[in-house]
Write a protein that holds these residues in place. Structure first.
Motif, PDB file in Angstrom:
ATOM      1  N   THR A   1      -7.716   2.202  -8.372  1.00 21.51           N
ATOM      2  CA  THR A   1      -7.482   3.649  -8.315  1.00 21.51           C
ATOM      3  C   THR A   1      -7.133   4.140  -6.915  1.00 21.51           C
ATOM      4  OG1 THR A   1      -9.879   3.925  -8.115  1.00 21.51           O
ATOM      5  CG2 THR A   1      -8.927   4.164 -10.310  1.00 21.51           C
ATOM      6  N   LEU A   2      -7.281   3.292  -5.906  1.00 23.73           N
ATOM      7  CA  LEU A   2      -6.912   3.706  -4.556  1.00 23.73           C
ATOM      8  C   LEU A   2      -5.440   3.414  -4.248  1.00 23.73           C
ATOM      9  CD1 LEU A   2      -9.817   2.833  -2.082  1.00 23.73           C
ATOM     10  CD2 LEU A   2      -9.158   5.025  -3.033  1.00 23.73           C
ATOM     11  N   LEU A   3      -4.801   2.664  -5.116  1.00 27.64           N
ATOM     12  CA  LEU A   3      -3.416   2.293  -4.844  1.00 27.64           C
ATOM     13  C   LEU A   3      -2.473   3.457  -5.143  1.00 27.64           C
ATOM     14  CD1 LEU A   3      -3.313  -1.253  -6.477  1.00 27.64           C
ATOM     15  CD2 LEU A   3      -3.317  -0.734  -4.038  1.00 27.64           C
ATOM     16  N   PRO A   4      -1.381   3.572  -4.364  1.00 21.82           N
ATOM     17  CA  PRO A   4      -0.362   4.578  -4.699  1.00 21.82           C
ATOM     18  C   PRO A   4       0.326   4.184  -6.006  1.00 21.82           C
ATOM     19  CG  PRO A   4       0.359   3.209  -2.865  1.00 21.82           C
ATOM     20  CD  PRO A   4      -1.042   2.820  -3.153  1.00 21.82           C
TER      21      PRO A   4
ATOM     22  N   ASP B   1       2.968   5.379   3.472  1.00 24.18           N
ATOM     23  CA  ASP B   1       3.094   5.498   2.023  1.00 24.18           C
ATOM     24  C   ASP B   1       4.378   4.828   1.559  1.00 24.18           C
ATOM     25  OD1 ASP B   1       1.991   8.513   0.275  1.00 24.18           O
ATOM     26  OD2 ASP B   1       1.532   6.396   0.029  1.00 24.18           O
TER      27      ASP B   1
ATOM     28  N   SER C   1      -3.302   4.248   1.437  1.00 20.64           N
ATOM     29  CA  SER C   1      -2.821   5.578   1.021  1.00 20.64           C
ATOM     30  C   SER C   1      -3.912   6.366   0.329  1.00 20.64           C
ATOM     31  CB  SER C   1      -1.660   5.451   0.045  1.00 20.64           C
ATOM     32  OG  SER C   1      -0.648   4.708   0.592  1.00 20.64           O
ATOM     33  N   GLY C   2      -4.661   5.652  -0.512  1.00 22.74           N
ATOM     34  CA  GLY C   2      -5.719   6.314  -1.281  1.00 22.74           C
ATOM     35  C   GLY C   2      -6.738   6.970  -0.371  1.00 22.74           C
ATOM     36  N   LYS C   3      -7.082   6.279   0.714  1.00 22.98           N
ATOM     37  CA  LYS C   3      -8.085   6.827   1.640  1.00 22.98           C
ATOM     38  C   LYS C   3      -7.554   8.027   2.392  1.00 22.98           C
ATOM     39  CE  LYS C   3     -10.698   2.599   2.030  1.00 22.98           C
ATOM     40  NZ  LYS C   3     -11.298   1.580   2.895  1.00 22.98           N
TER      41      LYS C   3
ATOM     42  N   PHE D   1     -27.046 -14.158  -3.532  1.00 27.13           N
ATOM     43  CA  PHE D   1     -25.591 -14.239  -3.626  1.00 27.13           C
ATOM     44  C   PHE D   1     -25.025 -15.069  -2.476  1.00 27.13           C
ATOM     45  CE2 PHE D   1     -25.015 -11.338  -7.081  1.00 27.13           C
ATOM     46  CZ  PHE D   1     -26.155 -10.550  -7.032  1.00 27.13           C
TER      47      PHE D   1
ATOM     48  N   ASN E   1      -2.086  -3.763   3.547  1.00 29.61           N
ATOM     49  CA  ASN E   1      -2.969  -3.339   2.471  1.00 29.61           C
ATOM     50  C   ASN E   1      -2.539  -1.975   1.950  1.00 29.61           C
ATOM     51  OD1 ASN E   1      -5.033  -2.529   0.796  1.00 29.61           O
ATOM     52  ND2 ASN E   1      -6.667  -3.240   2.146  1.00 29.61           N
ATOM     53  N   PRO E   2      -1.926  -1.922   0.769  1.00 30.15           N
ATOM     54  CA  PRO E   2      -1.392  -0.641   0.290  1.00 30.15           C
ATOM     55  C   PRO E   2      -2.437   0.350  -0.203  1.00 30.15           C
ATOM     56  CG  PRO E   2      -0.999  -2.363  -1.321  1.00 30.15           C
ATOM     57  CD  PRO E   2      -1.676  -3.012  -0.157  1.00 30.15           C
ATOM     58  N   SER E   3      -3.710  -0.055  -0.258  1.00 27.50           N
ATOM     59  CA  SER E   3      -4.700   0.909  -0.752  1.00 27.50           C
ATOM     60  C   SER E   3      -5.094   1.915   0.320  1.00 27.50           C
ATOM     61  CB  SER E   3      -5.932   0.190  -1.283  1.00 27.50           C
ATOM     62  OG  SER E   3      -6.595  -0.466  -0.223  1.00 27.50           O
TER      63      SER E   3
ATOM     64  N   GLN F   1     -27.891   0.828  -9.439  1.00 27.50           N
ATOM     65  CA  GLN F   1     -27.598   1.035  -8.027  1.00 27.50           C
ATOM     66  C   GLN F   1     -28.552   0.258  -7.123  1.00 27.50           C
ATOM     67  OE1 GLN F   1     -27.736   5.290  -7.649  1.00 27.50           O
ATOM     68  NE2 GLN F   1     -25.818   5.579  -8.751  1.00 27.50           N
TER      69      GLN F   1
ATOM     70  N   PRO G   1     -23.088  -6.958  -7.500  1.00 30.94           N
ATOM     71  CA  PRO G   1     -24.399  -7.474  -7.088  1.00 30.94           C
ATOM     72  C   PRO G   1     -25.520  -6.472  -7.342  1.00 30.94           C
ATOM     73  CG  PRO G   1     -22.764  -8.038  -5.440  1.00 30.94           C
ATOM     74  CD  PRO G   1     -22.083  -7.126  -6.427  1.00 30.94           C
TER      75      PRO G   1
ATOM     76  N   LEU H   1     -29.483  -9.377  -1.072  1.00 31.04           N
ATOM     77  CA  LEU H   1     -28.283 -10.117  -1.489  1.00 31.04           C
ATOM     78  C   LEU H   1     -28.343 -11.596  -1.136  1.00 31.04           C
ATOM     79  CD1 LEU H   1     -25.656  -7.439  -0.434  1.00 31.04           C
ATOM     80  CD2 LEU H   1     -26.487  -7.922  -2.727  1.00 31.04           C
TER      81      LEU H   1
ATOM     82  N   ARG I   1      -5.562  10.122   1.159  1.00 32.61           N
ATOM     83  CA  ARG I   1      -5.615  11.236   0.202  1.00 32.61           C
ATOM     84  C   ARG I   1      -6.989  11.885   0.211  1.00 32.61           C
ATOM     85  NH1 ARG I   1      -2.464   8.189  -3.417  1.00 32.61           N
ATOM     86  NH2 ARG I   1      -4.271   7.547  -4.641  1.00 32.61           N
TER      87      ARG I   1
ATOM     88  N   VAL J   1      -8.645  -5.020  -4.266  1.00 31.51           N
ATOM     89  CA  VAL J   1      -8.800  -3.605  -3.917  1.00 31.51           C
ATOM     90  C   VAL J   1      -9.084  -2.786  -5.170  1.00 31.51           C
ATOM     91  CG1 VAL J   1      -7.253  -3.757  -1.942  1.00 31.51           C
ATOM     92  CG2 VAL J   1      -6.339  -3.147  -4.172  1.00 31.51           C
TER      93      VAL J   1
ATOM     94  N   ARG K   1     -13.497   3.417 -11.223  1.00 34.95           N
ATOM     95  CA  ARG K   1     -13.613   3.162  -9.786  1.00 34.95           C
ATOM     96  C   ARG K   1     -14.092   1.753  -9.487  1.00 34.95           C
ATOM     97  NH1 ARG K   1     -15.808   8.902  -7.762  1.00 34.95           N
ATOM     98  NH2 ARG K   1     -17.024   7.589  -6.381  1.00 34.95           N
TER      99      ARG K   1
END
Lengths: 239, 724
Positions: B706-709, A212, A199-201, A61, A195-197, B542, B618, A58, A203, B703, B692
């Motif tokens: 798809t991870l958001l409520p 939530d 919740s996803g983790k 980058f 960070n509202p994401s 990948q 990347p 990387l 789940r 973010v 994803r």
């Protein structure tokens, strides 16, 4: 499950916490057996050399972005030897190294990693020892002692405060945390909106996230809190 | 020539331009009556032995009978008429179609996708071209075997060109007439328009306005020669060929910036009068290099981007030609433009493309004038004929051919012959890809020969360098450069299939090639365990080294099989990997493939990775550049998905800019950014497993959507529906 060598169950309704994850060997056999893709193994084993080689890919980058490698977690200091090994190799490639840490570890581990780290992103979640113990489950003083050592050693440190509404997000809390950081010798701080994401983790782990439905702070609130931090004498760095 | 600004009656041209935009949006439609005119002309020339003269006669008839229109506020004139097929036109159009079919008017061919020689035409004028043709015509050796054909060609170009000149003259007369009945302010404009048109019918452009006007007439004329729609003719490097005019006015102190903006806006709007085929483009490029190799960015480069941001219609397709000397400011401005959600501009690695063209024998000073002919195929402004994306070849089918030893994978019963080991399959695949390449060449050559016979373009030939010099129509290879650009579709499917087979058959020995054959035959029904195992194998995109190597190898076979080959018109073959929309249609007729793709599902688009697992942009860039993309001048696309909200801040813009520039450093051919809006976000809610890699900005974070409520997702969607 027939294939699991530990005989762990895995078909559970959302919210149930019966799966004994500590007993899981991460052999991956259940993954292959489930043809519906319901299971996912996050993470894999890797050597420090392999990881540093991936990071080296990387470099083009980083040249444009001015970035580098950040080791995060979990808690990198729980694998201090591995972290230090990877970062040492990264540095040999000319890559800038950073570590995100809660600071909750024995000092020797921190010292081992500090030797090869250009920048620490150091979490500070509360200034009041009792509240800190209550919310995080661990004592504050170990963290502040480590932070003090780090700052005195001349390391470049950016204090990060994840703001959780109802826990440490009030103007008084932020002022308290900023004052504490300043008194230890810190110079720069980032306030991180919720960070509202997350919740996803939760789940993924079939657990309900206790936060939530909590919304991130709006721009006006963040600006006010950042102003408070500036008035205490710290430089505010956008997240 | 300074004009008196004082005392000029006022006219709100900006407002009128916006109103013009609405009119164009509402009224756009192909010029169907054109076909009726063409049929009339063809009927009248049934005894004409030379096709090229029949076509010229038809073009002249179309141009001479063209309805004219100048709308209020239109200071750039030349209307592409729109006539919906209704009533009597319906019958006559139908009859025209039937008749022209008997005349082989349409043959399968790649047409358009090129630009006339704007720089020369704007500075020399049409009469100079006509005089040159006359001279050449007079000099034809009518006793030589090629004499009659050359004579016919010159006569045809003359006929066509004179018709274009007459059209421009008629517009001058028309503007004059309109001025007599118009209110004073508008009448003054019309008289100026009349003067300009009368001048441009013969002479070179004198001003920036005249340069833009002549460029427009050229584009209009070429379109009317060819078809009812835009035919993928290209506005090209406007910031370059307009610049001398811009500079002169700047130096003389008479540059009228307001007027320039209106002219550019009207040019952009009028490009949308051509009702084009779906997923087509008319490319307009800024930046790049000069003939001397210097950075070519200038004030017009920015002005054209601004026009795009003001007008925001489907055409033109804006492109930034990046080089290592391109000012970061231009790239930044280009990325900022993406905020408006229109998906413009696309970004091209000009240095890479120039390098590739020079290797193919193109002179450096011509190579810098490369243009994306619609998406990404190669054209050289003013002097090339592309045969772009011709033909498209289905590479996953080549793989199946190799796997099943040429038999139909779906034939009943079990198929047991075919390669038994990975190595055997590897060898067979290379042979099949080479055979596919040769078939592409065979088909291309056949189609070129037929097209030359039935579909000449004498007007285009008068306006593209090389044809008048060589005395050959562009479709007979008259242009300085003629290419053939076959496209291999579905490379990632082939790579992923081979990777899965290598891992599961050769290395882990858990499955055999027979298992794969059976699974393909059964469309994976009853083979869920194998399908699952395939999903866990490494894939293209990948950044896994051995898969990158395999990818470079497969792409390389396609290019190598065509390297050094010439096509029927005496030029090089430029292999490409463009998918356009073919990857969907081809997918529909392709059985299941060993990468786990089910029958009927789309195959991969260009080099884009397939499969749900995302390893980040990347990794995708590193994977796709493992192959030397300068070998794929036929075109390669790379899609990046970004939420508009992620570009809201300067930091977001800088990130994407850095990513694009790094991609170019690594050798990527082209990048297009899909700025996603509410519709895509809704789809992502319904099919999270396919989205994803979709990142949005919320609460200061980038973010995965798809991870958001659900409530946070709603908020993002609400925001996506607002313009930035």
């Amino acid at each position: 499950m027939e294939v699991c060598p530990q005989q762990l169950r895995s078909f559970l309704p959302l919210g149930a916490e019966e799966l004994d994850r500590d007993a899981c060997l991460r052999c991956g056999q259940c993954l292959e057996a489930c043809t519906h893709g319901a299971l996912e193994l996050k993470g894999r084993e890797i050597t420090a050399g392999e990881l540093a080689d991936k990071a080296a890919r990387l470099i083009p980058f980083f040249q444009r972005s001015g970035g580098g490698v950040t080791v995060t977690g979990g808690e990198p200091l729980m694998q201090a030897e591995f972290t230090a090994a990877v970062l040492q190799l990264c540095r040999e490639h000319g890559i800038h190294t950073a570590v995100e840490t809660t600071g909750y570890a024995g000092l020797p581990r921190l010292q081992q990693v500090a030797a090869v780290t250009n920048l620490f992103l150091f979490d500070l979640k509360h200034h009041d020892a009792a509240r800190h113990q209550e919310f995080t489950g661990v004592p504050l003083h170990l963290i502040t002692e480590n932070l003090q050592w780090l700052l005195q050693s001349g390391a470049e440190v950016l204090i990060r405060v994840p703001l959780i509404p109802g826990y440490n997000g009030s103007p008084e809390d932020v002022a308290g945390i900023a004052t504490l950081a300043w008194s230890l010798g810190a110079q720069r701080m980032s306030l991180l909106p919720f960070n509202p994401s997350t919740s996803g983790k939760y789940r993924w782990l079939q657990r309900r996230c206790p936060l939530d439905g909590v919304k991130p702070q709006n721009a006006a609130t963040m600006q006010e809190l950042e102003q408070t931090v500036r008035e205490i004498g710290l430089e505010v760095v956008p997240p | 020539m300074a004009r008196q600004a004082v005392g000029r009656p006022s006219l709100n041209l900006r407002r009128l331009t916006r109103s013009l935009q609405r009119t164009v949006e509402r009224d756009r439609c192909p010029y169907h009556a054109r076909l009726v005119r063409v049929a009339e002309a063809f009927r009248a020339t049934e005894n004409e032995p030379f096709r090229v003269r029949r076509v010229a006669h038809a073009t002249a008839h179309v141009l001479d009978t063209l309805p004219l229109r100048i709308r209020r506020g239109e200071i750039l004139v030349g209307w592409h008429p729109n006539t919906a097929i209704r009533g009597r036109l319906c019958r006559s159009h139908h009859q025209a179609c039937l008749y022209l079919r008997t005349q082989n008017y349409w043959v399968p061919a790649s047409e358009g996708h090129c630009a006339p020689d704007y720089p020369r035409l704007l500075t020399q004028g049409l009469e100079a071209v006509r005089q040159t043709i006359l001279t050449r015509l007079a000099a034809v050796d009518t006793l030589a075997a090629e004499g009659p054909e050359q004579q016919a060609f010159y006569q045809a170009s003359l006929t066509s060109l004179e018709a274009l000149q007459r059209l421009i003259q008629r517009y001058g007369d028309y503007a004059q007439q309109q001025a007599e009945q118009a209110p004073p302010a508008w009448a003054a404009e019309l008289r100026e328009t009349a003067d300009i048109c009368h001048h441009l019918a013969l002479e070179p452009a004198r001003t920036l306005r005249e340069a833009i006007q002549l460029a427009w007439f050229l584009l209009l004329g070429l379109t009317l020669e060819a078809s009812e729609s835009h035919h993928c003719y290209i506005p090209g490097r406007m910031d370059q060929y307009l610049y001398p005019f811009f500079r002169r006015e700047q130096e003389l102190g008479v540059l009228d910036n307001e007027r320039l903006q209106i002219l550019l806006d009207q040019f952009f709007i009028k490009l949308n009068e051509f009702e084009g085929p779906a997923m087509s483009a008319m490319s307009l490029s800024v930046g790049g290099r000069t003939a001397e190799g210097k950075d070519a960015t200038n004030e017009l480069s920015y002005a054209l981007l601004e026009a795009g941001d003001r007008v925001r219609m489907y055409f033109p397709g804006l492109g930034i030609h990046w080089t290592s000397d391109t000012p970061p400011e231009l790239m930044r401005r280009g990325v900022e433009l993406l905020r408006n959600g229109k998906g413009h501009p696309a970004f091209f690695n000009s240095d890479l493309i120039i390098q590739g063209l020079v290797r193919q024998g193109v002179a450096y000073s011509d190579a810098v004038d490369h243009l994306p002919s619609t998406c990404t195929e190669t054209s050289i402004q003013g002097c090339s004929w592309g045969w772009v994306a011709w033909p498209y070849m289905n590479l996953p089918k080549a793989l199946l051919h190799a796997l099943f030893n040429g038999r139909d994978p779906l034939s009943p019963g079990s198929i047991t012959d075919g390669p038994q080991t990975y190595d055997e399959l590897h060898t067979a695949l290379q042979q099949q890809i080479e055979a596919t390449a040769h078939e592409a060449l065979r088909q291309g050559i056949h189609d070129q020969v037929v097209a030359a016979r039935y579909r000449p373009f004498p007007l285009l030939s008068a306006l593209v360098r090389g044809c008048v010099e060589s005395g050959r129509d562009i479709t007979s290879g008259g242009a300085t450069y003629t290419f053939l650009q076959p496209e291999a579709v579905g490379v990632p499917n082939v790579v992923d299939s081979m990777a899965a087979i290598k891992a599961l058959v050769a290395e882990q020995q858990r499955y055999t090639l027979q298992d794969f054959r059976q699974a393909v035959h059964d469309n994976f029904s009853g083979h869920e365990a194998l399908l699952q195992a395939i999903q866990l194998c490494p894939r293209h995109g990948q950044d896994v080294t051995w898969v990158n190597t395999l990818f470079a190898e497969v792409a390389g076979w396609w290019c190598q099989a065509l390297a050094g080959r010439n096509h029927a018109l005496g030029g090089p073959v430029l292999p490409g990997f463009l998918g356009w929309t073919m990857w969907i249609g081809m997918g529909q007729e392709t059985p299941a493939t060993p990468d786990g793709r089910r029958a009927g599902q789309p195959i991969a688009n260009s080099f884009s990775p397939t499969g749900a697992a995302t390893h980040g942009t990347p990794a995708m860039l590193l994977s796709t550049t493992a192959f030397d993309q300068s070998r794929g001048l036929g075109g390669i696309t790379f899609n990046v998905r970004f939420a508009a909200s992620a570009l809201a801040t300067d930091a977001g813009v800088a990130k994407l800019q850095g990513l694009l520039e790094t991609g170019f450093d690594l050798g990527i051919f082209q990048v297009q950014v899909n700025v996603i809006g509410a519709e895509v976000l809704r789809l992502a809610q319904l099919q999270p497993e396919s989205y994803r890699d979709l990142f949005v900005r919320i609460g200061g974070y980038l973010v995965p959507f798809t991870l958001l409520p659900p409530d946070a997702q709603e908020e993002v969607i609400q925001r996506a529906e607002l313009p930035l």
